[in-house]
Design a protein around this motif. Structure first.
Motif, short mmCIF file in Angstrom:
data_model
loop_
_atom_site.label_atom_id
_atom_site.label_comp_id
_atom_site.label_asym_id
_atom_site.label_seq_id
_atom_site.Cartn_x
_atom_site.Cartn_y
_atom_site.Cartn_z
N GLY A 39 0.80 -1.23 0.00
CA GLY A 39 0.00 0.00 0.00
C GLY A 39 0.82 1.27 0.00
O GLY A 39 0.36 2.29 0.48
N VAL A 40 2.03 1.20 -0.54
CA VAL A 40 2.87 2.40 -0.57
C VAL A 40 2.33 3.40 -1.58
O VAL A 40 1.56 3.04 -2.49
N GLU A 41 2.74 4.65 -1.40
CA GLU A 41 2.27 5.72 -2.27
C GLU A 41 3.42 6.68 -2.56
O GLU A 41 4.05 7.17 -1.63
N PRO A 42 3.69 6.94 -3.84
CA PRO A 42 4.73 7.93 -4.17
C PRO A 42 4.19 9.35 -4.02
O PRO A 42 3.04 9.63 -4.36
N ILE A 43 5.04 10.23 -3.51
CA ILE A 43 4.67 11.64 -3.29
C ILE A 43 5.81 12.50 -3.79
O ILE A 43 6.96 12.30 -3.41
N ARG A 44 5.48 13.49 -4.62
CA ARG A 44 6.51 14.40 -5.12
C ARG A 44 6.83 15.46 -4.06
O ARG A 44 5.94 16.05 -3.49
N ALA A 45 8.12 15.70 -3.87
CA ALA A 45 8.53 16.77 -2.97
C ALA A 45 8.48 18.12 -3.67
O ALA A 45 8.17 19.13 -3.05
N PHE A 46 8.77 18.12 -4.96
CA PHE A 46 8.83 19.39 -5.71
C PHE A 46 8.00 19.25 -6.98
O PHE A 46 8.54 19.20 -8.08
N PRO A 47 6.67 19.21 -6.86
CA PRO A 47 5.84 18.87 -8.03
C PRO A 47 5.93 19.86 -9.18
O PRO A 47 5.80 19.47 -10.32
N LEU A 48 6.16 21.10 -8.92
CA LEU A 48 6.18 22.08 -10.00
C LEU A 48 7.58 22.40 -10.48
O LEU A 48 7.82 22.52 -11.67
N SER A 49 8.51 22.51 -9.56
CA SER A 49 9.83 22.98 -9.94
C SER A 49 10.70 21.89 -10.56
O SER A 49 11.54 22.18 -11.40
N ASP A 50 10.51 20.64 -10.16
CA ASP A 50 11.34 19.56 -10.70
C ASP A 50 10.62 18.23 -10.51
O ASP A 50 10.90 17.48 -9.58
N ALA A 51 9.68 17.96 -11.40
CA ALA A 51 8.78 16.83 -11.23
C ALA A 51 9.48 15.47 -11.31
O ALA A 51 8.94 14.48 -10.85
#
Length: 167
Positions: A39-51
């Motif tokens: 049940g892991v989920e990926p999450i972006r730390a910098f979604p706009l600046s460096d996807a």
């Protein structure tokens, strides 16, 4: 600051992982030690600046189990799964008006107008409506789809009254 040794260690860690879906459709990370994280989920730390950089893989408790500096360093099959999960996670129709809610009891059926058109969804409990920032809200339907209200003050008064009961 990351050293060359740190970068090499992370690359080796990524080479030893695999991702797969279980029979319930949950994403499963098998880490380099063979442990399964269901049940892991990926999450972006910098979604706009460096996807493509700075991706955290979190378990169901929200605890990070893997950090990915750069998606391009992952094996192609795993990278594709992470990109698909990120796409699903980040797709959030914007609720513009609440047309109706079936009842105040759980579960409740919601009919809403979004920026993508009218839709209906089932809300399992009032806990699936969360405040985001001073004026926003996110609703999570029974299928795991997220809907966002960026600013509750911009909803019509009837929609705002309905939503405030859940916030």
């Amino acid at each position: 600051m990351a050293t060359d040794k740190d970068e090499g260690s992370r690359a080796a860690q990524l080479a030893g992982i695999s991702l797969q879906y279980d029979s319930f459709g949950r994403l499963v990370l098998i880490d380099s030690n063979g442990r399964r994280h269901v049940g892991v989920e990926p999450i972006r730390a910098f979604p706009l600046s460096d996807a493509q950089r700075g991706i955290s893989i979190c378990n169901v408790e929200g605890v990070e189990v893997l950090w990915i500096d750069d998606l391009q360093t992952m094996p192609a099959a795993s990278r594709k799964m992470v990109e698909e999960e990120l796409g699903r996670r980040e797709f959030m129709p914007v609720i513009e008006r609440i047309v109706s809610v079936s009842s105040n009891a759980d579960p409740s059926r919601w009919e809403v107008d979004t920026d993508r058109g009218r839709t209906e969804f089932l809300l399992k409990s009032e806990d699936d409506v969360r405040r985001v920032g001073p004026r926003g809200a996110i609703l999570l339907d029974s299928a795991g789809m997220r809907y966002i209200v960026p600013d509750t003050k911009k909803l019509d008064s009837a929609s705002r009254r309905v939503l405030e009961r859940y916030l």
